[in-house]
Scaffold this motif. Sequence first.
Motif, PDB file in Angstrom:
ATOM      1  N   GLY A 212       0.752  -1.236   0.000  1.00 18.03           N
ATOM      2  CA  GLY A 212       0.000   0.000   0.000  1.00 18.03           C
ATOM      3  C   GLY A 212       0.786   1.292   0.000  1.00 18.03           C
ATOM      4  N   TYR A 213       2.052   1.274  -0.379  1.00 22.58           N
ATOM      5  CA  TYR A 213       2.798   2.523  -0.443  1.00 22.58           C
ATOM      6  C   TYR A 213       2.305   3.408  -1.582  1.00 22.58           C
ATOM      7  CZ  TYR A 213       6.425   0.750   2.720  1.00 22.58           C
ATOM      8  OH  TYR A 213       7.113   0.267   3.778  1.00 22.58           O
ATOM      9  N   THR A 214       1.789   2.804  -2.624  1.00 18.78           N
ATOM     10  CA  THR A 214       1.359   3.559  -3.791  1.00 18.78           C
ATOM     11  C   THR A 214      -0.114   3.283  -4.071  1.00 18.78           C
ATOM     12  OG1 THR A 214       1.938   1.791  -5.343  1.00 18.78           O
ATOM     13  CG2 THR A 214       3.666   3.396  -4.820  1.00 18.78           C
ATOM     14  N   LEU A 215      -0.722   4.149  -4.848  1.00 16.02           N
ATOM     15  CA  LEU A 215      -2.144   4.031  -5.155  1.00 16.02           C
ATOM     16  C   LEU A 215      -2.489   2.668  -5.756  1.00 16.02           C
ATOM     17  CD1 LEU A 215      -4.921   5.378  -5.375  1.00 16.02           C
ATOM     18  CD2 LEU A 215      -4.218   6.267  -7.602  1.00 16.02           C
ATOM     19  N   ASN A 216      -1.665   2.188  -6.670  1.00 16.28           N
ATOM     20  CA  ASN A 216      -1.952   0.924  -7.346  1.00 16.28           C
ATOM     21  C   ASN A 216      -1.190  -0.260  -6.760  1.00 16.28           C
ATOM     22  OD1 ASN A 216      -3.671   2.191  -9.228  1.00 16.28           O
ATOM     23  ND2 ASN A 216      -1.883   2.934 -10.325  1.00 16.28           N
ATOM     24  N   GLY A 217      -0.510  -0.057  -5.645  1.00 16.69           N
ATOM     25  CA  GLY A 217       0.212  -1.148  -5.011  1.00 16.69           C
ATOM     26  C   GLY A 217       1.549  -1.413  -5.684  1.00 16.69           C
ATOM     27  N   PHE A 218       2.285  -2.323  -5.115  1.00 15.00           N
ATOM     28  CA  PHE A 218       3.583  -2.715  -5.659  1.00 15.00           C
ATOM     29  C   PHE A 218       3.672  -4.226  -5.491  1.00 15.00           C
ATOM     30  CE2 PHE A 218       8.130  -2.846  -6.346  1.00 15.00           C
ATOM     31  CZ  PHE A 218       8.366  -1.758  -7.171  1.00 15.00           C
ATOM     32  N   ASP A 219       3.109  -4.932  -6.445  1.00  8.02           N
ATOM     33  CA  ASP A 219       2.963  -6.374  -6.335  1.00  8.02           C
ATOM     34  C   ASP A 219       4.129  -7.115  -6.998  1.00  8.02           C
ATOM     35  OD1 ASP A 219       2.477  -6.028  -9.043  1.00  8.02           O
ATOM     36  OD2 ASP A 219       0.353  -6.542  -8.926  1.00  8.02           O
ATOM     37  N   TYR A 220       3.955  -8.424  -7.154  1.00  3.95           N
ATOM     38  CA  TYR A 220       5.010  -9.260  -7.729  1.00  3.95           C
ATOM     39  C   TYR A 220       5.420  -8.781  -9.124  1.00  3.95           C
ATOM     40  CZ  TYR A 220       7.602 -13.320  -9.312  1.00  3.95           C
ATOM     41  OH  TYR A 220       8.596 -14.141  -9.805  1.00  3.95           O
ATOM     42  N   LYS A 221       4.452  -8.380  -9.940  1.00  7.76           N
ATOM     43  CA  LYS A 221       4.785  -7.908 -11.298  1.00  7.76           C
ATOM     44  C   LYS A 221       5.658  -6.657 -11.250  1.00  7.76           C
ATOM     45  CE  LYS A 221       1.030  -9.929 -13.867  1.00  7.76           C
ATOM     46  NZ  LYS A 221      -0.021  -9.770 -14.840  1.00  7.76           N
ATOM     47  N   GLU A 222       5.396  -5.779 -10.278  1.00  7.83           N
ATOM     48  CA  GLU A 222       6.230  -4.586 -10.119  1.00  7.83           C
ATOM     49  C   GLU A 222       7.635  -4.978  -9.657  1.00  7.83           C
ATOM     50  OE1 GLU A 222       5.286  -1.105 -10.781  1.00  7.83           O
ATOM     51  OE2 GLU A 222       4.092  -2.500 -11.966  1.00  7.83           O
ATOM     52  N   GLN A 223       7.718  -5.957  -8.758  1.00  6.99           N
ATOM     53  CA  GLN A 223       9.039  -6.436  -8.304  1.00  6.99           C
ATOM     54  C   GLN A 223       9.810  -7.032  -9.484  1.00  6.99           C
ATOM     55  OE1 GLN A 223      10.436  -5.846  -5.454  1.00  6.99           O
ATOM     56  NE2 GLN A 223       8.799  -5.529  -3.979  1.00  6.99           N
ATOM     57  N   GLU A 224       9.123  -7.766 -10.352  1.00  4.53           N
ATOM     58  CA  GLU A 224       9.766  -8.321 -11.552  1.00  4.53           C
ATOM     59  C   GLU A 224      10.220  -7.219 -12.500  1.00  4.53           C
ATOM     60  OE1 GLU A 224       8.250 -12.608 -12.936  1.00  4.53           O
ATOM     61  OE2 GLU A 224       6.709 -11.042 -13.049  1.00  4.53           O
ATOM     62  N   ARG A 225       9.381  -6.224 -12.673  1.00  6.21           N
ATOM     63  CA  ARG A 225       9.708  -5.106 -13.560  1.00  6.21           C
ATOM     64  C   ARG A 225      10.940  -4.364 -13.038  1.00  6.21           C
ATOM     65  NH1 ARG A 225       7.546   0.334 -14.825  1.00  6.21           N
ATOM     66  NH2 ARG A 225       6.452   0.376 -12.840  1.00  6.21           N
ATOM     67  N   LEU A 226      11.037  -4.202 -11.736  1.00  3.80           N
ATOM     68  CA  LEU A 226      12.206  -3.557 -11.139  1.00  3.80           C
ATOM     69  C   LEU A 226      13.456  -4.422 -11.327  1.00  3.80           C
ATOM     70  CD1 LEU A 226      13.494  -1.274  -9.556  1.00  3.80           C
ATOM     71  CD2 LEU A 226      12.693  -2.372  -7.452  1.00  3.80           C
ATOM     72  N   ARG A 227      13.321  -5.728 -11.140  1.00  4.03           N
ATOM     73  CA  ARG A 227      14.456  -6.633 -11.365  1.00  4.03           C
ATOM     74  C   ARG A 227      14.942  -6.547 -12.811  1.00  4.03           C
ATOM     75  NH1 ARG A 227      13.605 -12.115 -12.271  1.00  4.03           N
ATOM     76  NH2 ARG A 227      12.310 -11.189 -13.893  1.00  4.03           N
ATOM     77  N   ASP A 228      14.012  -6.505 -13.751  1.00  2.53           N
ATOM     78  CA  ASP A 228      14.382  -6.403 -15.165  1.00  2.53           C
ATOM     79  C   ASP A 228      15.131  -5.103 -15.445  1.00  2.53           C
ATOM     80  OD1 ASP A 228      13.127  -8.841 -15.508  1.00  2.53           O
ATOM     81  OD2 ASP A 228      11.344  -8.010 -16.477  1.00  2.53           O
ATOM     82  N   LEU A 229      14.706  -4.017 -14.824  1.00  2.00           N
ATOM     83  CA  LEU A 229      15.405  -2.744 -14.988  1.00  2.00           C
ATOM     84  C   LEU A 229      16.792  -2.807 -14.345  1.00  2.00           C
ATOM     85  CD1 LEU A 229      15.527   0.185 -15.925  1.00  2.00           C
ATOM     86  CD2 LEU A 229      14.358   0.816 -13.792  1.00  2.00           C
ATOM     87  N   PHE A 230      16.892  -3.444 -13.187  1.00  2.00           N
ATOM     88  CA  PHE A 230      18.183  -3.632 -12.519  1.00  2.00           C
ATOM     89  C   PHE A 230      19.159  -4.321 -13.470  1.00  2.00           C
ATOM     90  CE2 PHE A 230      21.252  -5.626  -9.764  1.00  2.00           C
ATOM     91  CZ  PHE A 230      21.331  -4.860  -8.610  1.00  2.00           C
ATOM     92  N   VAL A 231      18.704  -5.392 -14.118  1.00  2.00           N
ATOM     93  CA  VAL A 231      19.540  -6.144 -15.064  1.00  2.00           C
ATOM     94  C   VAL A 231      19.906  -5.275 -16.268  1.00  2.00           C
ATOM     95  CG1 VAL A 231      19.557  -8.124 -16.649  1.00  2.00           C
ATOM     96  CG2 VAL A 231      18.657  -8.396 -14.328  1.00  2.00           C
ATOM     97  N   THR A 232      18.952  -4.526 -16.794  1.00  2.00           N
ATOM     98  CA  THR A 232      19.205  -3.641 -17.937  1.00  2.00           C
ATOM     99  C   THR A 232      20.273  -2.609 -17.591  1.00  2.00           C
ATOM    100  OG1 THR A 232      16.974  -3.926 -18.809  1.00  2.00           O
ATOM    101  CG2 THR A 232      18.152  -1.935 -19.482  1.00  2.00           C
ATOM    102  N   LEU A 233      20.164  -1.989 -16.416  1.00  2.00           N
ATOM    103  CA  LEU A 233      21.149  -0.989 -15.990  1.00  2.00           C
ATOM    104  C   LEU A 233      22.512  -1.630 -15.764  1.00  2.00           C
ATOM    105  CD1 LEU A 233      18.909   1.096 -13.564  1.00  2.00           C
ATOM    106  CD2 LEU A 233      19.750   1.799 -15.820  1.00  2.00           C
ATOM    107  N   ASP A 234      22.533  -2.844 -15.257  1.00  2.00           N
ATOM    108  CA  ASP A 234      23.775  -3.582 -15.068  1.00  2.00           C
ATOM    109  C   ASP A 234      24.466  -3.774 -16.426  1.00  2.00           C
ATOM    110  OD1 ASP A 234      25.851  -5.300 -14.256  1.00  2.00           O
ATOM    111  OD2 ASP A 234      24.525  -7.020 -13.995  1.00  2.00           O
ATOM    112  N   LYS A 235      23.716  -4.226 -17.413  1.00  3.12           N
ATOM    113  CA  LYS A 235      24.274  -4.450 -18.751  1.00  3.12           C
ATOM    114  C   LYS A 235      24.723  -3.148 -19.402  1.00  3.12           C
ATOM    115  CE  LYS A 235      21.765  -8.708 -19.666  1.00  3.12           C
ATOM    116  NZ  LYS A 235      20.680  -9.355 -20.395  1.00  3.12           N
ATOM    117  N   LYS A 236      24.116  -2.038 -19.012  1.00  6.08           N
ATOM    118  CA  LYS A 236      24.462  -0.721 -19.540  1.00  6.08           C
ATOM    119  C   LYS A 236      25.768  -0.194 -18.938  1.00  6.08           C
ATOM    120  CE  LYS A 236      21.295   2.912 -20.703  1.00  6.08           C
ATOM    121  NZ  LYS A 236      20.198   3.775 -20.277  1.00  6.08           N
TER     122      LYS A 236
END
Length: 147
Positions: A66-90
């Motif tokens: 409940g930190y955000t209006l739409n929540g921060f669920d498993y899909k958001e955690q996955e999306r953040l992990r994917d960005l982490f990997v993208t930034l790592d490769k960058k």
Amino acid sequence: MPYGNYKNPNIVNKEVLIADSKFLNKSGIKIMNEDFEKAAKTARKGDFVYFDPPYASLDDTQNFVGYTLNGFDYKEQERLRDLFVTLDKKGCFVMLSNSSSKLIHDLYSDYKDTTIIIGATRNINSKASGRGKVDEVLIMNYNYKQS
């Protein structure tokens, strides 16, 4: 009642805010309050990016998003992990803090050699049993040596 019970709390210190603003403007540091993908869009090789998302639940019975209006669920955690990997490769230096939960360890298993578990104290929780020491993780894409 908040801890401290101050009569005249110094919540906003004008001089400190002005000094902090000057420092941040001169140093080129950006503090952003945006969707994490949008905030990291301009990150370049050599930049340091730190993420402090809503923490994943420690067990299957909790589902606090409940930190955000739409929540921060498993899909958001996955999306953040994917960005982490993208930034790592960058070529960015990336650090993320989160709960030391199975979900987070599984999502970032490729970074287990650069993950540190740290103890944190929780003084605020709706349930007294949720207060006290809890393990968190710092996940990095670079080696960090504690001295």
